[in-house]
Design an enzyme around this catalytic site. Sequence first.
Site, PDB file in Angstrom:
ATOM      1  N   ALA A  57       9.368  10.491   6.049  1.00 51.39           N
ATOM      2  CA  ALA A  57       8.846  11.608   6.840  1.00 51.39           C
ATOM      3  C   ALA A  57      10.017  12.291   7.538  1.00 51.39           C
ATOM      4  O   ALA A  57      10.800  11.656   8.245  1.00 51.39           O
ATOM      5  CB  ALA A  57       7.858  11.086   7.877  1.00 51.39           C
ATOM      6  N   GLN A 102       9.124  14.347   2.274  1.00 48.23           N
ATOM      7  CA  GLN A 102       7.858  14.465   3.001  1.00 48.23           C
ATOM      8  C   GLN A 102       8.151  15.213   4.293  1.00 48.23           C
ATOM      9  O   GLN A 102       8.899  14.721   5.142  1.00 48.23           O
ATOM     10  CB  GLN A 102       7.285  13.080   3.306  1.00 48.23           C
ATOM     11  N   TYR A 183      -0.543  11.937  12.324  1.00 46.45           N
ATOM     12  CA  TYR A 183       0.453  12.896  12.803  1.00 46.45           C
ATOM     13  C   TYR A 183      -0.181  14.296  12.889  1.00 46.45           C
ATOM     14  O   TYR A 183      -1.362  14.460  12.611  1.00 46.45           O
ATOM     15  CB  TYR A 183       1.708  12.829  11.920  1.00 46.45           C
ATOM     16  N   ARG A 325       6.251  -1.307   0.733  1.00 44.06           N
ATOM     17  CA  ARG A 325       6.805  -2.620   1.063  1.00 44.06           C
ATOM     18  C   ARG A 325       7.275  -3.383  -0.167  1.00 44.06           C
ATOM     19  O   ARG A 325       8.293  -4.070  -0.127  1.00 44.06           O
ATOM     20  CB  ARG A 325       5.771  -3.424   1.867  1.00 44.06           C
TER      21      ARG A 325
HETATM   22  C1  LIG Z   1       8.948   0.790   6.769  1.00 44.11           C
HETATM   23  C2  LIG Z   1       7.830   1.745   6.454  1.00 44.11           C
HETATM   24  C3  LIG Z   1       7.959   3.074   6.776  1.00 44.11           C
HETATM   25  C4  LIG Z   1       6.941   3.990   6.464  1.00 44.11           C
HETATM   26  N1  LIG Z   1       7.136   5.317   6.693  1.00 44.11           N
HETATM   27  C5  LIG Z   1       6.249   6.211   6.211  1.00 44.11           C
HETATM   28  C6  LIG Z   1       6.538   7.592   6.194  1.00 44.11           C
HETATM   29  O1  LIG Z   1       7.625   8.037   6.570  1.00 44.11           O
HETATM   30  N2  LIG Z   1       5.567   8.439   5.769  1.00 44.11           N
HETATM   31  C7  LIG Z   1       4.371   7.976   5.284  1.00 44.11           C
HETATM   32  O2  LIG Z   1       3.524   8.782   4.897  1.00 44.11           O
HETATM   33  N3  LIG Z   1       4.106   6.667   5.233  1.00 44.11           N
HETATM   34  C8  LIG Z   1       5.026   5.780   5.635  1.00 44.11           C
HETATM   35  N4  LIG Z   1       4.787   4.451   5.499  1.00 44.11           N
HETATM   36  C9  LIG Z   1       3.577   4.016   4.782  1.00 44.11           C
HETATM   37  C10 LIG Z   1       3.902   3.778   3.311  1.00 44.11           C
HETATM   38  O3  LIG Z   1       4.368   4.961   2.684  1.00 44.11           O
HETATM   39  C11 LIG Z   1       2.691   3.230   2.555  1.00 44.11           C
HETATM   40  O4  LIG Z   1       1.684   4.201   2.534  1.00 44.11           O
HETATM   41  C12 LIG Z   1       2.135   1.949   3.163  1.00 44.11           C
HETATM   42  O5  LIG Z   1       3.171   1.063   3.529  1.00 44.11           O
HETATM   43  C13 LIG Z   1       1.193   1.235   2.186  1.00 44.11           C
HETATM   44  O6  LIG Z   1       1.855   0.951   0.983  1.00 44.11           O
HETATM   45  P1  LIG Z   1       2.432  -0.529   0.639  1.00 44.11           P
HETATM   46  O7  LIG Z   1       1.268  -1.475   0.727  1.00 44.11           O
HETATM   47  O8  LIG Z   1       2.969  -0.400  -0.779  1.00 44.11           O
HETATM   48  O9  LIG Z   1       3.485  -0.865   1.637  1.00 44.11           O
HETATM   49  C14 LIG Z   1       5.770   3.520   5.835  1.00 44.11           C
HETATM   50  C15 LIG Z   1       5.629   2.168   5.542  1.00 44.11           C
HETATM   51  C16 LIG Z   1       6.653   1.279   5.826  1.00 44.11           C
HETATM   52  C17 LIG Z   1       6.484  -0.167   5.432  1.00 44.11           C
END
Ligand SMILES: Cc1cc2nc3c(=O)[nH]c(=O)nc-3n(C[C@H](O)[C@H](O)[C@H](O)COP(=O)(O)O)c2cc1C
Length: 369
Positions: A57, A102, A183, A325
């Site tokens: 983001a 993003q 947001y 993750r």
């Molecule tokens: C360290 C971290 C930072 C994240 N930063 C953002 C972000 O900048 N923008 C966003 O839309 N989601 C962000 N997320 C959410 C992830 O993009 C994702 O939607 C969420 O972790 C679920 O996916 P996963 O189960 O594969 O981790 C973040 C997640 C993590 C773990």
Amino acid sequence: MSKLFSPIRLAGQDFPNRIVVAPMCQYSADDGSANEWHLQNLMNLGMSGAGLVMLEATAVERPGRITHGCLGLYSDNNIAALDRVLKAARRVSPAGTKWGIQIAHSGRKGSQQRPWEGGAAIQPGEDPWQTFGPSALPFGDWHTPREASLDDMARIRDAFVETAKRSVDLGLEVIELHCAHGYLLHEFLSPLSNQRTDKYGGSPENRMRFPLEVARAVREAVPGELVFGARITGTDWHEEGIDLEEAATFASALKAVGLDYVCVSSGGLVPGLKIPVEAGYQLSYAAGIKERTGIATRAVGMIADPHQAEEIIASGQADMVALARGLIDNPRWPWHAAEALGAEMTVPPQYLRGHAPNWPGAKLARPGS
Ligand SMILES: Cc1cc2nc3c(=O)[nH]c(=O)nc-3n(C[C@H](O)[C@H](O)[C@H](O)COP(=O)(O)O)c2cc1C
């Protein structure tokens, strides 16, 4: 033939496979500028072989950051710093890898400490800033935002447009509007955070108005071949919040504005909710939106098994899958997924010896060739 590893075309761009590095805030920038942390992080993720790597983001204006460490694209320094990092990351990523950004505004969730500093509202003495929201309603015990005036909204809309243009100048192929996770744009969409009485609050149509104005202004400002999508919420996980039907209405309106895809996430708007987090827990929302609107969708959320990812694409529930993750934990996830699914994958020859010597999917190729 693996569907996960089949190409997809969106707008004017061809993606070599359906795997996406989800946007992930690193909270490590210097006044919005990328540094050595981002350099290693994006070089590493770029090498993964994912068809699309989304940058975290990225704030469209300084008060639109979440923390003091958030990436931004609001100053000349920010542009130069990101340019350096992106050029380096592209040099080591396989040919065909696409890069996306993003673009985001934190709204009432800004002026927050980094997660590892406590994740609370920034305290006096830590350089807090004025936050904005559709209404003067705080997120839990964080800062109470100022209700955005029409001038604030015009400034923020223009900041989205300027950031999008800078992203185009940086050669990014994908721009994603952050309309999820509580947001600013999500705050306008949801009745839980938007209690305005003007034409930007009340009915779903009114609540969608500002996010759609931003989307329209960005679409008009960027070239047609650029892929323009949005991350949206499939549900607020709250009976008075956004549900699948309202999410689909928004996705449909985005499609009408000319957006090319939606990534369907959820939650983050109000604290303290019980969310049934399990493998693929947001998938039904992506599938429901795809079915109702026909827009290309990306699924995300606890997708970590290559066979599960393959099934999502093969069954048509979504067109792409994003991992966050799972890719921090194992940035070589796509290589192993290719192996598990019997697909071909371009792997840097320098690293092949770290792999099973008889890996059937291995295809020698010079990164970036
Ligand atoms: C360290 C971290 C930072 C994240 N930063 C953002 C972000 O900048 N923008 C966003 O839309 N989601 C962000 N997320 C959410 C992830 O993009 C994702 O939607 C969420 O972790 C679920 O996916 P996963 O189960 O594969 O981790 C973040 C997640 C993590 C773990």
